[in-house]
Every structure is written in structure tokens, then in C-alpha cells.
Design an enzyme around this catalytic site. Structure first.
Site, PDB file in Angstrom:
ATOM      1  N   GLU A 280      98.713  74.901  25.419  1.00  0.00           N
ATOM      2  CA  GLU A 280      98.253  74.277  27.186  1.00  0.00           C
ATOM      3  C   GLU A 280      99.412  74.712  28.283  1.00  0.00           C
ATOM      4  O   GLU A 280      99.690  74.619  29.215  1.00  0.00           O
ATOM      5  CB  GLU A 280      96.808  73.667  27.587  1.00  0.00           C
ATOM      6  CG  GLU A 280      96.114  74.257  28.763  1.00  0.00           C
ATOM      7  CD  GLU A 280      95.103  73.319  28.719  1.00  0.00           C
ATOM      8  OE1 GLU A 280      94.068  73.641  28.506  1.00  0.00           O
ATOM      9  OE2 GLU A 280      95.158  72.040  28.955  1.00  0.00           O
ATOM     10  N   GLU A 283     101.599  77.497  27.711  1.00  0.00           N
ATOM     11  CA  GLU A 283     100.853  78.123  29.010  1.00  0.00           C
ATOM     12  C   GLU A 283     100.883  78.206  30.519  1.00  0.00           C
ATOM     13  O   GLU A 283     102.103  78.636  31.641  1.00  0.00           O
ATOM     14  CB  GLU A 283      99.774  78.621  28.865  1.00  0.00           C
ATOM     15  CG  GLU A 283      99.430  78.403  29.806  1.00  0.00           C
ATOM     16  CD  GLU A 283      97.479  79.129  29.730  1.00  0.00           C
ATOM     17  OE1 GLU A 283      96.874  78.638  28.771  1.00  0.00           O
ATOM     18  OE2 GLU A 283      96.982  79.622  30.533  1.00  0.00           O
ATOM     19  N   CYS A 300      88.978  72.516  28.542  1.00  0.00           N
ATOM     20  CA  CYS A 300      88.675  71.712  27.377  1.00  0.00           C
ATOM     21  C   CYS A 300      86.968  71.442  27.690  1.00  0.00           C
ATOM     22  O   CYS A 300      86.169  70.710  26.365  1.00  0.00           O
ATOM     23  CB  CYS A 300      88.767  70.423  27.102  1.00  0.00           C
ATOM     24  SG  CYS A 300      90.535  70.432  27.487  1.00  0.00           S
ATOM     25  N   SER A 320      93.081  77.538  32.600  1.00  0.00           N
ATOM     26  CA  SER A 320      93.921  77.759  31.538  1.00  0.00           C
ATOM     27  C   SER A 320      92.906  79.158  30.548  1.00  0.00           C
ATOM     28  O   SER A 320      91.747  78.846  30.288  1.00  0.00           O
ATOM     29  CB  SER A 320      94.770  76.292  30.289  1.00  0.00           C
ATOM     30  OG  SER A 320      94.490  77.107  28.886  1.00  0.00           O
ATOM     31  N   LYS A 359      78.510  71.313  24.583  1.00  0.00           N
ATOM     32  CA  LYS A 359      79.553  72.578  23.325  1.00  0.00           C
ATOM     33  C   LYS A 359      78.661  72.927  22.964  1.00  0.00           C
ATOM     34  O   LYS A 359      79.365  73.966  21.562  1.00  0.00           O
ATOM     35  CB  LYS A 359      79.967  71.108  22.490  1.00  0.00           C
ATOM     36  CG  LYS A 359      81.431  70.327  23.274  1.00  0.00           C
ATOM     37  CD  LYS A 359      82.668  70.705  23.040  1.00  0.00           C
ATOM     38  CE  LYS A 359      83.272  70.359  23.648  1.00  0.00           C
ATOM     39  NZ  LYS A 359      84.682  71.542  23.553  1.00  0.00           N
ATOM     40  N   GLU A 362      78.719  76.504  24.621  1.00  0.00           N
ATOM     41  CA  GLU A 362      80.363  76.951  23.734  1.00  0.00           C
ATOM     42  C   GLU A 362      80.122  77.323  22.625  1.00  0.00           C
ATOM     43  O   GLU A 362      80.583  78.715  22.891  1.00  0.00           O
ATOM     44  CB  GLU A 362      81.515  76.123  24.389  1.00  0.00           C
ATOM     45  CG  GLU A 362      83.132  76.396  23.966  1.00  0.00           C
ATOM     46  CD  GLU A 362      83.831  75.140  24.028  1.00  0.00           C
ATOM     47  OE1 GLU A 362      83.237  74.016  23.413  1.00  0.00           O
ATOM     48  OE2 GLU A 362      85.345  75.810  24.745  1.00  0.00           O
ATOM     49  N   GLU A 367      81.805  85.570  22.628  1.00  0.00           N
ATOM     50  CA  GLU A 367      83.270  85.509  22.385  1.00  0.00           C
ATOM     51  C   GLU A 367      83.904  85.071  21.672  1.00  0.00           C
ATOM     52  O   GLU A 367      85.065  85.299  20.962  1.00  0.00           O
ATOM     53  CB  GLU A 367      84.222  85.381  24.028  1.00  0.00           C
ATOM     54  CG  GLU A 367      84.369  84.264  24.190  1.00  0.00           C
ATOM     55  CD  GLU A 367      83.148  83.961  25.194  1.00  0.00           C
ATOM     56  OE1 GLU A 367      81.974  84.788  25.315  1.00  0.00           O
ATOM     57  OE2 GLU A 367      82.624  83.653  26.313  1.00  0.00           O
ATOM     58  N   CYS A 504      84.456  62.412  28.155  1.00  0.00           N
ATOM     59  CA  CYS A 504      83.977  63.033  27.477  1.00  0.00           C
ATOM     60  C   CYS A 504      83.117  61.089  26.645  1.00  0.00           C
ATOM     61  O   CYS A 504      81.709  61.289  25.970  1.00  0.00           O
ATOM     62  CB  CYS A 504      84.110  63.530  26.403  1.00  0.00           C
ATOM     63  SG  CYS A 504      85.686  64.514  26.465  1.00  0.00           S
TER      64      CYS A 504
END
Lengths: 574, 410
Positions: A280, A283, A300, A320, A359, A362, A367, A504
Site C-alpha cells: 500500500e 502504491e 483492509c 487502494s 471477513k 470477503e 475473485e 477492528c
């Protein structure tokens, strides 16, 4: 400070004006029963179980919604008050399935605790439960409206704290129930799966989709090489499930327990967090250098990703392209680790333990299999890990500490602070500063991005170039930042957004019953862990350096892009 | 109908409401004209002195409410509650349909007295025709200069918006009504401040019932003296009631406070239909008490009903003859509340559900002594713990039915 003097059960007390009777009673040493009340939320006064007698006014009032006044004579324990409180409890029970033995919230149910307190052994009301179908098609969250007591906490979490607005009360009277969308299942709506509804539910009406059995199955399968990763915030939450003080650090015990459960390797998501910072950070530098879309926003938090994909798809370029640490870990595990360990990636089963319900969503995204294999096979919440440990009969609180396994177990202080709001930003700044300036950072802590304020800003001097950054947590704050970007008012270079209040540490998969002060305690522990770490910057993580040397090449390189980055698309209602 | 009056209701069916002319020739707007010659404080003094209490059911002293609203510096919204929902109550419908200008005049007086520029009237959704009439009356009022800017050439500017909900009984409760106007679903909300300070759109608000505004209009016109000559010492003036059920002449009547129920039913209502015997009357709608024959001579006044622990409520008088079963009637009442509870708070949502089940058990003659005690216990929880007046009042009928008709159940 203006004060009021009143008596509670004949005990004279003086409290700040504006205090509720509920709070005043607490300061006088009395816990008045509550159900709809939540310290982080607005006063609702729906359940009415906090009724007390205001003798001076000659009436009974809900103590949560009544303010103190001078000379008030309050009684919380008279025969009639107890009868009224118990009467309300019985009315709730008469509409409740009362199947505590089978209930996922058996140990943490606020209603069950009140039954014990009121010594409910039987009651003579007519039992009539609701019969709604259970919403479990999302594979992330489960809604069992039959257990709902209509406290409306989930509605406030969804509408106000998160501003997602999926949950709302529908119908009226005995048909009142909490609907997702227009009477749909979660997965038919734009629910972000942040799980805050499940975190505030006092009973077993909303909870995580339990996948512990899948993990047991893998652990019992001799052909499977089962590895586990644990997110930074899990180590400061898990102990609560075993009666340890809120925010206890249990990293070592957790590793021991995971090894006892039979995981072949116990790795750390923190390793992947350091990896994320490398990707990141580079990036960001590349976007700054090459005129890419700015501000760049962190990616994230899967609840946040679901939010922007659902509600601000026109701003997706700001995200990102980095996968979250959970997914980066999985992708590396099934390529680099598989190769190093000489195991067929098809036989590797990756489990992650996350403070998060999103999560689960996710890791099931189609993908997320760029290596040809699912990055992560099962994502468990902190609550589910506790369930596994209890299931195995492990004496958690008395465990000796153990260390994570290598080669995906080393981590830094920068990684662990991913578990707190502002942590990703701080970790990124530690690395970006040193990469850009070539200098060693003198003061490693970026205090401006710490703390529970909803939106935090800071300007960092990168060797003469000021870089403005922002941190937001809780989706209502994310919404504000999105509007700023849309209106061209966000002159930031980099923004960290976390779906949940506190980041989190306050995730929707953490032990229930938390509030802001408990979240703050977890966060304190996280920063203490950071302070004690020998290495505190992601780019100094030796195993991450090794990963680049032996496998990935360079940050943002070709292989990184294939394995560690992703793309986003607009989410639409089914 | 000898003992009914025609002061507040004198225009009912006597004027053409399509234009404002009839209303004006019947003395309309004399009240406002007089008001404009007084100071706002003097106007409030008159309202206070009249002893007027809220005619929607809660009976809060109107003058006191106006005083609280006047104390707030900013303008108040002038809100008229025309969500007449209590079963058996239809007197506000008559005002809306037969004398809309009197309501408008009363609201305008309020705007002058407490300081306000914007009015809202929340008309029960089912009153579609009355809403049309009222909308026309507003237009006629505007055209004649009684609404809008600089009313009657003074600094007073006032306008009224008409709003309807979706037909929920709960929207008659002021905070639920306000939520409904604001676009929320009709559920009551917590008041940490008086409505006078923070009501509609969290702004100062004065909320009164249709009849209350109409009384105010009358207090300032030529009928004032006559109006106040009626009633008792503590309940001055008249009350407009909706008489219905098993009586010969059901309808809307204006009665002086202090009249007995017997007079209402037998003299005004022409007695029980088909010469049958009286069994019970329910006063004030579904939320009101059941009155047995032995109490027929109780004077219809706030204080005499208060002595029994009852309130007059909305002004409904529902009469039941001896062919009716009290137990069956209880089932009907509880069905109403199970249908209309908003579901927000436990006592009302779950309490009414339980009471309905017990009402069925009683009607099926399967109830035990314990069941009657349970009714009492649940009713007590509802009365003392409900979020709003709906839940508090919902068990009244059942409790009074058991109180007065327990013998019949055995």
C-alpha cells in the site's frame, strides 16, 4: 458544575444535573435492570424494564429516560418496583422461544441473565412466540427474529452508527419486527456485513454464521494441512470470552490454544499486515508520483469495502487496490508457503480468525482466488475461536504462552496497530516516511491519528512536502468523508477508513457486550504491544523482506499485482 | 334532545361552509377581532380564566399550555390534532365538516397569543371528505384575508398546512403525531423537554385538540358569556360528545358539564333502543372505563369522574343494551388495542397480547380466579410502565369491566 441532590432508596446522593436516574442509581450502588439501554447509544426507553418509583412525583418512571432533579425520592427495590420489573420480564419471556439450551448466546444473553437475577422459575402468562423464517442465506450473519425483543439497538447501530440503513422496524404491535431492507434477507440488500447489529444485540436474534464445524472437519481430515492466521485485534479480545479482564493481551495463550486444537501451523495476520503496508505504501508513492487518483483510501476493512461498493461506486478509484491482510496472507500461503513447505496448495486449508463478520463475506468473494485456490477457506470471528477452544475443553486462562510459527509469523509493532483506528495510517506513515526521506523516523508514534474521535486529521512533513491525511472509523464517519470527496472538499492524500467504531478492536466479530470504554481498553493494549515490539516498522520485518527476496521481487511488482491486489465493482441489490 | 345545547355547535348543519360568508354572518371572526384588540397576555388570561381543559382526552389545562408556549421566545408551530381515532368518537369530524372556520379562527387566535406563523392540522386519514372541506375553508379564509400575511391589516401573519397520516390510532398521541408530520413512522418519542419548547421539527410547538380551539374561538365572541354560564365550578362550559351504540338517537351533542349520564342517555339519546335495558356504557372511547347501571347518575364532569379514578376522555359515550355480553365486548376492545399498539414498548405490545388471550378465555367461560388476577397484574404493569398514554389507558376497559361485572363472570 450544576448538581442535584436526591435520595435513592433513602440514600442521599449528589450528582451532576442532567444525569439519568439509571446512572444516578449506579453511582449509589444499584444496578437497575436494562435491556434496550446501551451506553454508546441514544436513550430509547422501549423495554421499560428499568422502571423505578419516583415517590416525590407519585409515579413510576423509566429510569433510563428520566433525569435527576433536586429533592427526588427514588426507590428501586420496593415490592411494587420489583413486581413491575419482573412483570415486564415475564411479558418478554411470554413472546420468547426460551430455548436457551440451543442458543448461540446462551452464555452472553442479557435476557437470560435477568431471568436469573429475577429468579424466574415459572410464570403464568400465555406463551406465544413469533414464527419468522431464519435469515441465514448470507453465510455471514444470521437473523432469528423469533428471539428479538425489539430493543432497537441493532436498528440504531445500522441506521445511526453505521448509516447503512438496512435494518428498520416494520409493522406494528405484536407484528413489530426488525426488517432487513423491505422484508428481505441480508444478502438481498446492500448490507455491509459489518456485524455491528450482532455486536449490540442483547439476545440471540442476530449472530455470526457459525463455521466452527467446517474447521473441525478440516482439522480431522488427515489429508489437509490446516494453517491458521490471527488478526491483530483478536489477541486483545479473545480473553474476554474466558472471563479475563476486558482488553487482556492473550497472544501467547491464543497461539498455544490453536496449536492444541491441532492446527499444523499457527501464523500471524500481522505478518500480512506488514506486507500490506509495503504494497500500500508503494502504491501510494506511485500514485503521488504518477498522478494517480488521490486521496487514496485504505482497503483492509471488508465492511468498508462493501459500503463503498454499495453506496459510493463512483469513488471506487480512490480505493487502494491492495487486498486486505487476510487475503494477502491466504494468497501467499497457497503459493510461497506451499512451495517452501513442499505441500500441494490443494491440500492446504487456510483458516483466519478475525474480529470481524465481514471477513466471512470477503473470503467468499469469487475473485479472491488469484493463485488458483481460495485465498482463505474459512474466516472465523473471535467469538467462534472461543467456541472452538471451549469445545475442545482447553483451559485457556492457564495456558503457557507460545510463539507463532515461521515463515509467516514474524511481525512488527506497525502490524499490530492495524487493530486500532488510525493504526494502518500510522504504520503506513512509519514506512512511507523512511522510504521517501531515507531518514530514520525519530518519533515513531503519530498521536494525531490515534484515539476515538470519529474523523481525525494530520499533516505529515515528508522532507519538506506536507502530506495531509485523514482517519475515519464507523461508517457514518466514512459517509461524511465520502461526501467531502464528492464535493471536492477532501484535500487529503491518504485516508484510512475502518468500518467499525474503534477500528477492528471494536469489530462486529469481537466478544459481545463491548462499549466505547471497553474498545478503548482493547486499543490501549494494542498500543502497549506495539511499544514492546523489538521491530516497529513494517519494512523492517525480516520475514517480509525474505518474502520479497525469495518470491515476490519488489513491492507493487508483477507477482504482487497478481496475488496481492484486487479490483472492485459496484454492488447492487439482488 | 331537550338538554343538549347549541353554542359551540350552533353552526352545525346551519351554515354553508363552501363560502366563509355564512360563518361571518353567524358572528364568525368576531372572536379574532376582539383578540387583536387585546395583548397576547390578556388573551391567555381569558383562556386560563375559562378553566378550559384539553378536549382531546388528556384534559391538560389549555391556558397553562399556552402560557408555557408564550414563554418561549421563538415562534411556535400551532398544531391542531384532528386525528380523532378513539372508537365511538366523531365530534371533531362534525367540527371539520360543519364549522371548519371556527377551528381556523381558534388556531389563529393561538398564533396571536403564543406567537406563531405556521399552523399544522393533522386530519385523520379516514376523514377524506372533511379534509377536502377543510382545505377549501383554508382557501376561502385566505381569500377573505383571515389567513396569510397581515391578517385584518395587523402584523399577524399565519397560515395552515393540512397533513394526514396513514391511519394509525397512535398518531393521535402528540409526539407520534409530530413524528408522523415529520415523515417518520407513527411511534411516540421521548420528550426531554415540553412540546412547548421542542415539538414539531424540534421547534417550539403548541398542540391542541379541534374542540379546544373551537372553545377558544367561542371564548372571545358574543357567545362567551352564555358558554361560560354552563357547567360546574371546576368544569366550566360545555362538552361536545359523541353518543352512539344502542340508543334511540345517536349523534353529536353539546352538553353542559354536570349533566348526568342518565340524562345524556335517556333525555338526549332518547333511551335505549327498542325499549331494552341498559347494560353498560363506555366513556371516552376504547381507552375509557365501563360504567354500570349503578353509576348512571354520576355527573359528567372532570371532577366527578376523577373521584372515581376515571377520565372523560375524548367525549365518546358508547351505550350497550342487555343483549351485549361484557366479556365479548372486552374481546373487541382488546382486539382493537392489539391492532393499534405501535409495538414500541414491551408493556403495550406484549400486555395487550396477553389481555386479549385472557379476554377470550373469559368470554369462553374458561377463566379461573388466577386469570382475573393476572389481568390485574398485567394491567398494573401497562398502567405504570407503558411508554405513552395508549398503553397506559389500554387496560382501563378490562379492569373496570372486571370491577363492575365480576359477578357476571361467575
Amino acid at each position: 458544575m450544576k448538581t442535584c441532590t436526591l435520595t435513592i432508596n433513602n440514600k442521599k446522593i449528589t450528582v451532576e444535573a442532567g444525569t439519568t436516574l439509571l446512572e444516578a442509581a449506579k453511582s449509589a450502588g444499584y444496578f437497575i435492570p436494562t435491556l434496550c439501554n446501551h451506553p454508546d447509544q441514544e436513550i430509547k426507553a422501549n423495554c421499560r424494564i428499568c422502571v423505578v418509583e419516583d415517590k416525590s412525583a407519585g409515579k413510576f418512571v423509566a429510569s433510563c429516560s428520566t433525569k435527576v432533579y433536586d429533592g427526588a425520592e427514588i426507590h428501586t427495590n420496593t415490592k411494587e418496583v420489583r413486581e413491575l420489573q419482573r412483570g415486564i420480564l415475564e411479558l418478554i419471556l411470554a413472546n420468547h422461544p426460551n430455548d436457551c439450551l440451543n442458543c448461540i448466546r446462551n452464555e452472553s444473553c442479557e435476557l437470560r441473565k435477568l431471568c436469573e437475577r429475577f429468579h424466574v422459575r415459572n410464570y403464568n402468562l400465555n406463551h406465544e412466540t413469533d414464527i419468522y423464517p431464519i435469515d441465514n442465506t448470507s453465510g455471514v450473519l444470521v437473523r432469528d427474529r423469533n428471539k428479538c425483543i425489539k430493543c432497537m439497538r441493532c436498528v440504531e447501530a445500522c441506521q445511526e452508527t453505521q448509516m447503512v440503513g438496512i435494518l428498520s422496524p416494520s409493522y406494528r404491535s405484536v407484528n413489530t419486527n426488525i426488517s432487513a431492507g423491505f422484508g428481505e434477507n441480508y444478502d438481498e440488500t446492500l448490507c455491509t456485513f459489518c456485524g455491528q447489529c450482532s455486536a449490540v444485540c442483547p439476545v440471540g436474534a442476530i449472530y455470526e454464521y457459525d463455521e466452527t464445524e467446517k474447521v473441525w472437519e478440516a482439522l480431522h481430515d488427515p489429508k489437509k494441512h490446516v494453517i491458521v492466521q490471527t488478526a491483530p485485534a483478536v489477541r486483545v479480545g479473545l480473553g474476554e470470552e474466558f472471563g479475563m479482564p476486558r482488553g487482556s493481551k492473550v497472544t501467547g495463550k491464543m497461539v498455544s490454544a490453536l496449536k492444541m486444537l491441532g492446527f499444523d501451523k499457527v501464523f500471524d495476520t500481522d505478518f500480512a499486515a506488514d506486507l500490506t503496508i509495503m504494497e500500500e505504501g508503494y502504491e501510494l508513492l506511485s500514485r503521488i508520483k504518477n498522478g494517480g487518483t488521490l486521496p487514496m483510501i485504505t482497503s483492509c476493512s471488508p465492511g468498508w469495502i462493501n459500503y463503498i461498493e454499495g453506496f459510493y461506486p463512483e469513488l471506487l478509484d480512490h480505493l487502494s487496490t491492495c487486498k486486505s491482510p487476510q487475503q494477502m496472507f491466504g494468497a501467499v500461503a497457497k503459493t510461497y508457503y506451499a512451495k517452501k513447505a513442499g505441500i500441494d496448495p490443494a491440500d492446504i486449508f487456510t483458516v483466519s480468525v478475525m474480529p470481524c463478520t465481514a471477513k466471512k463475506f470477503e473470503c467468499k468473494r469469487p475473485e479472491m482466488n488469484s493463485s488458483g485456490y481460495r485465498d482463505v477457506d474459512v474466516a472465523l470471528t473471535t467469538r467462534e475461536l472461543a467456541r472452538l477452544i471451549k469445545n475442545a475443553g482447553i483451559d485457556f486462562t492457564n495456558l503457557e504462552d507460545e510463539d507463532f510459527d515461521s515463515i509467516m509469523g514474524s511481525s512488527t509493532g506497525a502490524a499490530v496497530i492495524f487493530g486500532a483506528t488510525g493504526g494502518v495510517m500510522e504504520a503506513a506513515l512509519r514506512t512511507v516516511y523512511e522510504v521517501v526521506t531515507g531518514k530514520t523516523l525519530e518519533k515513531i508514534e503519530f498521536d494525531e491519528v490515534r484515539g476515538l474521535e470519529g474523523i481525525k486529521e494530520a499533516t505529515i512533513d515528508l522532507d519538506g512536502t506536507p502530506v495531509k491525511v485523514a482517519v475515519a472509523h464507523g461508517l457514518a464517519n466514512a459517509n461524511k468523508v465520502m461526501e467531502m470527496i464528492k464535493n471536492g472538499e477532501a484535500d487529503y492524500t491518504f485516508i484510512e477508513i475502518m468500518s467499525c467504531t474503534g477500528g477492528c478492536a471494536g469489530g462486529g466479530g469481537q466478544p459481545v457486550g463491548a462499549n466505547k470504554s471497553i474498545k478503548a481498553r482493547r486499543i490501549d493494549t494494542i498500543y502497549n504491544i506495539d511499544k514492546e515490539m523489538p521491530i516497529r516498522k513494517s519494512h523492517d520485518n525480516p520475514e517480509v523482506q525474505q518474502l520479497y527476496e525469495e518470491f515476490l521481487g519488489e513491492p507493487n511488482g508483477h507477482l504482487s499485482h497478481k496475488l496481492l491486489h484486487t479490483h472492485y465493482h459496484q454492488r447492487r441489490k439482488k | 334532545m331537550g338538554k343538549s345545547l347549541s353554542i359551540l355547535t350552533k353552526n352545525f348543519k346551519n351554515i354553508n361552509v363552501d363560502t366563509i360568508d355564512d360563518y361571518l354572518s353567524a358572528g364568525g371572526y368576531d372572536g379574532l377581532k376582539k383578540v387583536l384588540s387585546l395583548t397576547p397576555a390578556e388573551v391567555i388570561e381569558v383562556v386560563k380564566a375559562s378553566g378550559l381543559r384539553g378536549r382531546g382526552g388528556a384534559a391538560f389545562p389549555t391556558g397553562k399550555k399556552w402560557e408555557q408556549a408564550a414563554r418561549v421566545k421563538e415562534d411556535s408551530y400551532i398544531l391542531c390534532n384532528a386525528d380523532e381515532g378513539e372508537p365511538g368518537t366523531f365530534k371533531d369530524r362534525y367540527f371539520l365538516e360543519y364549522d371548519p372556520y371556527r377551528i381556523i379562527e381558534g388556531m389563529t387566535i393561538a398564533a396571536y397569543a403564543v406567537g406563531g406563523r405556521e399552523g399544522y392540522i393533522y386530519i385523520r386519514e379516514e376523514y377524506g371528505r372533511q379534509k377536502e372541506i377543510f382545505l377549501k375553508a383554508i382557501e376561502a379564509g385566505k381569500a377573505a384575508g383571515f389567513l396569510g400575511d397581515n391578517i385584518l391589516g395587523t402584523d399577524l401573519s399565519f397560515d395552515i398546512k393540512v397533513v394526514s397520516g396513514a391511519g394509525a390510532f397512535i398518531c393521535g398521541e402528540t409526539t407520534a403525531l409530530i413524528q408522523s408530520i415529520e415523515g417518520g413512522s407513527g411511534r411516540p418519542r421521548i420528550k426531554f423537554q415540553r412540546t412547548a419548547v421542542s415539538g414539531l421539527f424540534n421547534r417550539p410547538t403548541l398542540a391542541n385538540n379541534v374542540e379546544s380551539y373551537c372553545v377558544v374561538t367561542t371564548l372571545f365572541n358574543n357567545d362567551a358569556e352564555e358558554y361560560l354560564s354552563h357547567g360546574t365550578e371546576k368544569s366550566k362550559g360545555t362538552k361536545v360528545i359523541s353518543l352512539c351504540g344502542n340508543v334511540e338517537n345517536p349523534g353529536v351533542y353539546e352538553v353542559p358539564f354536570g349533566i348526568t349520564l342518565r340524562e345524556i342517555i335517556y333525555d338526549i339519546g332518547g333511551g335505549i333502543k327498542d325499549g331494552r335495558d341498559f347494560k353498560f356504557a363506555q366513556i371516552g372511547g376504547a381507552s375509557g372505563p365501563l360504567i354500570p347501571k349503578s353509576m348512571l347518575d354520576i355527573p359528567y364532569s372532570y371532577e366527578d369522574f376523577g373521584k372515581e379514578g376515571y377520565s372523560l376522555g375524548s367525549g365518546a359515550v358508547l351505550v350497550a343494551d342487555d343483549t351485549n355480553s361484557v366479556a365479548d365486548f372486552m374481546v373487541t376492545v382488546q382486539e382493537f388495542f392489539v391492532h393499534e399498539s405501535c409495538g414500541k414498548c414491551t408493556p403495550c405490545r406484549e400486555g395487550n397480547r396477553q389481555l386479549l388471550k385472557l379476554a377470550h378465555k373469559i368470554a369462553d367461560k374458561k377463566a379461573t380466579v388466577e386469570d382475573f388476577l393476572t389481568v390485574k397484574r398485567i394491567a398494573n404493569v401497562m398502567d405504570k410502565c407503558s411508554f405513552c398514554g395508549l398503553g397506559t389507558a389500554a387496560p382501563t376497559a378490562m379492569v373496570t369491566a372486571i370491577q363492575h361485572f365480576y359477578d357476571m363472570y361467575n
